[in-house]
Write a protein that holds these residues in place. Structure first.
Motif, PDB file in Angstrom:
ATOM      1  N   VAL B 119     -15.836 -11.388  20.131  1.00 49.44           N
ATOM      2  CA  VAL B 119     -17.050 -11.926  20.755  1.00 49.44           C
ATOM      3  C   VAL B 119     -18.119 -11.957  19.670  1.00 49.44           C
ATOM      4  O   VAL B 119     -18.360 -10.955  19.007  1.00 49.44           O
ATOM      5  CB  VAL B 119     -17.525 -11.047  21.918  1.00 49.44           C
ATOM      6  N   ILE B 120     -18.690 -13.129  19.463  1.00 54.22           N
ATOM      7  CA  ILE B 120     -19.706 -13.268  18.406  1.00 54.22           C
ATOM      8  C   ILE B 120     -21.005 -13.727  19.053  1.00 54.22           C
ATOM      9  O   ILE B 120     -21.051 -14.778  19.707  1.00 54.22           O
ATOM     10  CB  ILE B 120     -19.252 -14.289  17.345  1.00 54.22           C
ATOM     11  N   GLU B 121     -22.035 -12.924  18.868  1.00 52.94           N
ATOM     12  CA  GLU B 121     -23.324 -13.284  19.441  1.00 52.94           C
ATOM     13  C   GLU B 121     -24.116 -14.018  18.373  1.00 52.94           C
ATOM     14  O   GLU B 121     -24.242 -13.547  17.245  1.00 52.94           O
ATOM     15  CB  GLU B 121     -24.051 -12.016  19.885  1.00 52.94           C
ATOM     16  N   ARG B 122     -24.650 -15.173  18.774  1.00 51.93           N
ATOM     17  CA  ARG B 122     -25.371 -15.984  17.795  1.00 51.93           C
ATOM     18  C   ARG B 122     -26.847 -16.071  18.130  1.00 51.93           C
ATOM     19  O   ARG B 122     -27.264 -15.772  19.250  1.00 51.93           O
ATOM     20  CB  ARG B 122     -24.778 -17.401  17.779  1.00 51.93           C
ATOM     21  N   THR B 152     -16.703  -8.039   8.660  1.00 56.87           N
ATOM     22  CA  THR B 152     -17.824  -7.170   9.089  1.00 56.87           C
ATOM     23  C   THR B 152     -18.636  -6.702   7.885  1.00 56.87           C
ATOM     24  O   THR B 152     -19.856  -6.586   7.972  1.00 56.87           O
ATOM     25  CB  THR B 152     -17.309  -5.950   9.869  1.00 56.87           C
ATOM     26  N   ALA B 153     -17.951  -6.475   6.742  1.00 51.97           N
ATOM     27  CA  ALA B 153     -18.702  -6.076   5.544  1.00 51.97           C
ATOM     28  C   ALA B 153     -19.657  -7.197   5.127  1.00 51.97           C
ATOM     29  O   ALA B 153     -20.825  -6.962   4.803  1.00 51.97           O
ATOM     30  CB  ALA B 153     -17.734  -5.748   4.411  1.00 51.97           C
ATOM     31  N   VAL B 158     -25.242  -9.857   5.135  1.00 48.30           N
ATOM     32  CA  VAL B 158     -26.181 -10.895   5.584  1.00 48.30           C
ATOM     33  C   VAL B 158     -27.334 -10.257   6.368  1.00 48.30           C
ATOM     34  O   VAL B 158     -28.496 -10.631   6.206  1.00 48.30           O
ATOM     35  CB  VAL B 158     -25.448 -11.930   6.456  1.00 48.30           C
ATOM     36  N   GLN B 159     -26.973  -9.257   7.187  1.00 56.86           N
ATOM     37  CA  GLN B 159     -28.033  -8.645   8.002  1.00 56.86           C
ATOM     38  C   GLN B 159     -29.015  -7.871   7.137  1.00 56.86           C
ATOM     39  O   GLN B 159     -30.223  -7.875   7.388  1.00 56.86           O
ATOM     40  CB  GLN B 159     -27.411  -7.759   9.082  1.00 56.86           C
ATOM     41  N   GLU B 228     -25.966 -17.252  11.128  1.00 59.49           N
ATOM     42  CA  GLU B 228     -26.370 -17.516  12.519  1.00 59.49           C
ATOM     43  C   GLU B 228     -25.982 -16.397  13.472  1.00 59.49           C
ATOM     44  O   GLU B 228     -26.328 -16.430  14.635  1.00 59.49           O
ATOM     45  CB  GLU B 228     -25.683 -18.805  13.008  1.00 59.49           C
ATOM     46  N   MET B 229     -25.241 -15.401  12.975  1.00 61.65           N
ATOM     47  CA  MET B 229     -24.703 -14.384  13.881  1.00 61.65           C
ATOM     48  C   MET B 229     -25.675 -13.216  14.033  1.00 61.65           C
ATOM     49  O   MET B 229     -26.344 -12.812  13.100  1.00 61.65           O
ATOM     50  CB  MET B 229     -23.370 -13.857  13.347  1.00 61.65           C
TER      51      MET B 229
END
Ligand SMILES: Nc1ncnc2c1ncn2[C@@H]1O[C@H](COP(=O)(O)OP(=O)(O)O)[C@@H](O)[C@H]1O
Ligand SMILES: [Mg+2]
Lengths: 272, 521
Positions: B119-122, B152-153, B158-159, B228-229
């Protein structure tokens, strides 16, 4: 009290000892007072001696408290009270135009029947009256507070817990605290309204001893319905009944040799 | 008296007919209803944050879909035969047009829980429910293994870059831009601004580097930029502990972030903040007015027929419907006072209003007015409870009436005043109707308190949990997505009111302890 006794009494002239004006602190002159038209005091005239203990005795409802409260103008708060006659403090009319009522109450201190310390520390209770006046240096204030507590014979019991709540004290200690609180503002006259009636016998005796020691510094007026107490601590005694002054004399004379039958009736216990 | 006590200790008193049972029964019923309410809110609201498993469903006709089970309903077909349908949250709104699918249960051939579905929340378009296939870097397919760990890494990278970019924007660029916009000719600031903007450009380029290639259950493939995630997880591969951690993280995001996607996703932080700030401001406004009014009414005014009438009027004011206060606030505060303020002080920005429109100040004032009677009544009752002896003791020591009030009466009445404030908070925090007229907003991501002078922006519109419930529940395009948020927000509103009330109650308890350690001598 029966009607016939009352009407017979009302006709008679009171027997009143004459205190010289120079030796008296308070002079009450033809004082009458009504609560909403209902008479509570009728034409009282007497002088209170300086540096002595004067006791007011009489059956309950006879107007003792009413008289005391007239001496420091506590009746001012009650719109229903109408008053005539004069009360002179050191020759000055307490209702005079130039008299500040707060200043008057500082000079005529009062202690009530039930101990009523404020919800503050012991220290702050005694400091309360001082803080209302010009600010003092802390050193000076501490001195006065210690002096007041010593004078009220409470110092030794509370000196280690001055900052505890005053409500942690016993009833007798609370009453002495209230006396210390009043002494701290250094009044000239101290009004005590049945100060020991809510206390146990030992606390009561402590208060009596305290009263005897206080008269070297100020004039004390003590209201009590306990005649033994009046006989033990007072120098002069006034007997009131039905809002009238019946007899006023040196305590020894009044109790051993009353001049009026009404007084004798009362103190020999026929009426009480 | 004594007999009654013994009886009550042993249980309900006997021989008194049905009354004790009736009374106990109604109490139990109220408690039960309260518990049911909270349970409903908690179950529906908090369950939403739990990472539900992804089902890969194969239908009779061979088509597949992937989604999270929501609920089942019994319906009737047009022919009248019974039909059981199951709702799946399938996500992929941009691919399939809708994020929800009703599936007749009878038409499901098989369903499984494959571990590799994610599940990917955008940021936009909501969630994707897809199978990750490969990573891309600058458009080039990578063959790094294992795929999920390396994904995930890279998402974490990106975050981190995003955090850095947002901090730069907020702490460097915004103040410099404001500085320059204020008309300062400052070459150094200009240079620093250009440098910071260049750095933001670099960061954004770095964020755009990676993408994830995914495949939907319908077989469609697309490449999703990691930029975008918001978050990504594989519910079927998670241990219960990991799910719990994810649940906590989701809940935290809900509490600490602003809303997204027209309030149907993201968090409610601005609404929490707005509610609390508005209630605090209301308390600050209502307390002095209420206390002074009560002191005047009880201590200063002559007690006659007029004061009696005033008292009755105040008590009745408490029963006026809250929307009426809203209308009053709109007419008097917003248009009257606010309009006048704009004419006098903010004339250069007219015709767009500054204070002449709903805002935090007007809302707080309106609610302060609404709760004024409560504070007055509680304070007056507290004043009446103070023994005459305490007052006379103060007077006998030479206090004037004012000194007696300030030093004895008011401190002793403090717990009663706090009771008034507690009741006021309880009433005000839940009010929504008047707020709609005087300043609440559907979306106001800028909270009214920030680092910009004058820090507290009383003229700003604000968000409110109560209004948020209403807005999300009734004005959102995606009802299914909104519903759990409605429950969660309602639960939160209850929680916020509880916390506010508890704070005031603890404060009152503390005061009582300090003053009345030995009232029962
Ligand atoms: N505040 C009051 N209002 C009306 N009547 C009062 C009030 N206080 C006292 N009285 C009446 O005045 C009379 C004298 O009361 P009080 O001075 O309290 O008597 P004592 O102290 O000698 O027992 C009593 O009849 C009492 O009912
Ligand atoms: Mg009395």
């Amino acid at each position: 009290m029966s009607e016939t006794l009352l009407s017979r009494a009302s006709g008679a002239r009171p027997a009143v000892i004459e205190i010289p004006a120079a030796a008296s602190c308070l002079a009450i002159d033809d004082l009458s007072l009504r609560y909403a038209g209902q008479s509570a005091l009728e034409g009282l005239s007497l002088r209170i001696p300086r540096h002595a203990v004067t006791a007011f005795i009489g059956p309950s409802g006879c107007g003792k408290s009413t008289l005391l409260r007239a001496l420091n103008r506590l009746h001012d708060l009650n719109d229903e009270v109408t008053q005539s006659g004069r009360v002179l403090l050191e020759g000055e009319d307490i209702h005079g135009p130039g008299v500040a009522v707060a200043q008057l109450r500082r000079r005529v201190g009062m202690v009530f029947q039930t101990p009523n310390p404020f919800p503050m520390s012991i220290y702050e209770n005694v400091a309360f009256g001082l803080r209302l006046q010009a600010p003092l240096k802390k050193r000076r204030r501490d001195e006065i507070i210690e002096w007041a507590l010593v004078s009220a014979a409470l110092w030794d019991e509370v000196k280690d817990r001055l900052h505890d709540s005053a409500w942690t004290l016993s009833g007798g200690q609370q009453q002495r605290l209230v006396i210390a609180r009043t002494l701290a503002v250094q009044p000239e006259v101290l009004l005590l309204d049945e100060p020991a009636s809510a206390l146990d016998p030992i606390s009561s005796l402590k208060i009596e001893e305290l009263i005897r020691n206080l008269k070297s510094r100020l004039s004390v007026i003590l209201v009590t319905h306990n005649m033994q107490q009046a006989a033990r601590v007072s120098d002069y005694t006034a007997f009131l009944e039905g809002g009238e002054l019946v007899e006023y004399a040196a305590t020894d004379d009044l109790f051993t040799n009353p001049r009026l039958a009404r007084t004798e009736d009362y103190i020999t216990g026929r009426m009480s | 008296m004594r007999r009654w006590r013994v009886a009550s200790r042993a249980g309900l008193p006997r021989g008194e007919g049905p009354w004790p049972w009736l009374a106990a029964g109604s109490l139990a019923l109220s408690l039960l209803m309260l518990a049911a309410l909270l349970l409903l809110l908690a179950g529906r609201g908090l369950g939403h944050f739990w990472p539900a498993p992804v089902e890969l469903v194969t239908l009779d006709d061979g088509r597949q879909l992937a989604g999270q089970r929501v609920r089942e309903e019994r319906r009737q077909t047009l022919q009248g035969s019974p039909l059981r349908e199951r709702l799946y949250r399938t996500g992929n709104r941009d691919l399939e047009g809708d994020a929800w699918r009703w599936v007749p249960v009878a038409s499901i051939a098989t369903h499984e829980h494959p571990a590799d579905w994610a599940v990917i929340e955008r940021q936009r378009w909501g969630e994707l429910i897809v199978r990750p296939l490969a990573l891309e870097e600058n458009g080039r397919r990578l063959t790094e293994a294992p795929l999920w760990e390396s994904f995930t890494a890279r998402l974490a990278r990106v975050q981190a870059l995003r955090v850095e970019r947002d901090a730069l924007r907020r702490q460097v660029i915004a103040p410099l831009a404001r500085h320059l916009a204020a008309g300062h000719e400052d070459a150094e600031a200009q240079a620093r601004l250009a440098e910071a903007r260049a750095r933001v450009g670099e960061l954004q380029a770095a964020m755009a580097r990676d993408a994830l290639v995914v495949e939907s259950a319908a077989g469609e493939r697309l490449s999703v930029p990691l930029e975008e995630m918001v978050a990504a997880w594989r519910p079927n591969a998670m241990s219960p502990l990991q799910k719990l951690a994810a649940w906590g993280a989701n809940l935290w995001h809900f509490l600490s972030e602003g809303p997204r996607a027209a309030n149907t996703a993201g968090g409610v932080w601005p609404a929490i903040f707005g509610t609390v700030l508005m209630v605090l401001l209301m308390s600050v406004l209502v307390t002095p007015f209420g206390v002074l009014a009560a002191v005047y009414l009880h201590e200063v005014a002559p007690q006659g027929r007029l004061t009696g009438w005033v008292r009755i009027a105040v008590r009745n004011l408490a029963g006026v419907p809250s929307i009426v206060y809203g209308v009053f606030g709109l007419g008097v505060f917003v248009y009257g006072i606010g309009g006048r303020l704009d004419e006098w002080f903010f004339a250069d920005s007219l015709p767009s209003p500054t204070f002449g429109t709903g805002g935090l100040l007007w809302a707080s004032l309106t609610l302060a007015l609404l709760t004024l009677p409560v504070v007055i009544v509680a304070t007056e009752e507290g004043l009446a409870r103070i023994p005459a002896q305490q007052r006379e003791a103060a007077l006998a020591l030479g206090a004037t009436r004012a000194e007696m009030l300030r030093r004895v009466v008011l401190p002793m009445a403090l717990p009663a005043m706090l009771t008034g404030v507690i009741l006021a908070i309880a009433r005000a925090a839940g009010e929504v109707a008047p707020l709609m007229l005087v300043g609440v907003a559907k979306l106001a991501p800028q909270v009214p308190l920030d680092g910009d002078f004058p820090y507290l922006h009383l003229e700003r519109k604000f968000m409110h949990l109560g209004y948020h419930v209403f807005d999300v529940g009734f004005h959102s395009g995606d009802v299914e997505a909104a519903l759990p948020l409605v429950y969660a927000t309602a639960l939160l509103l209850v929680g916020v009111i509880l916390v506010l009330n508890l704070t005031a109650i603890l404060l009152r308890h503390h005061l009582r302890m300090r003053h009345a350690r030995l009232r029962s001598r």
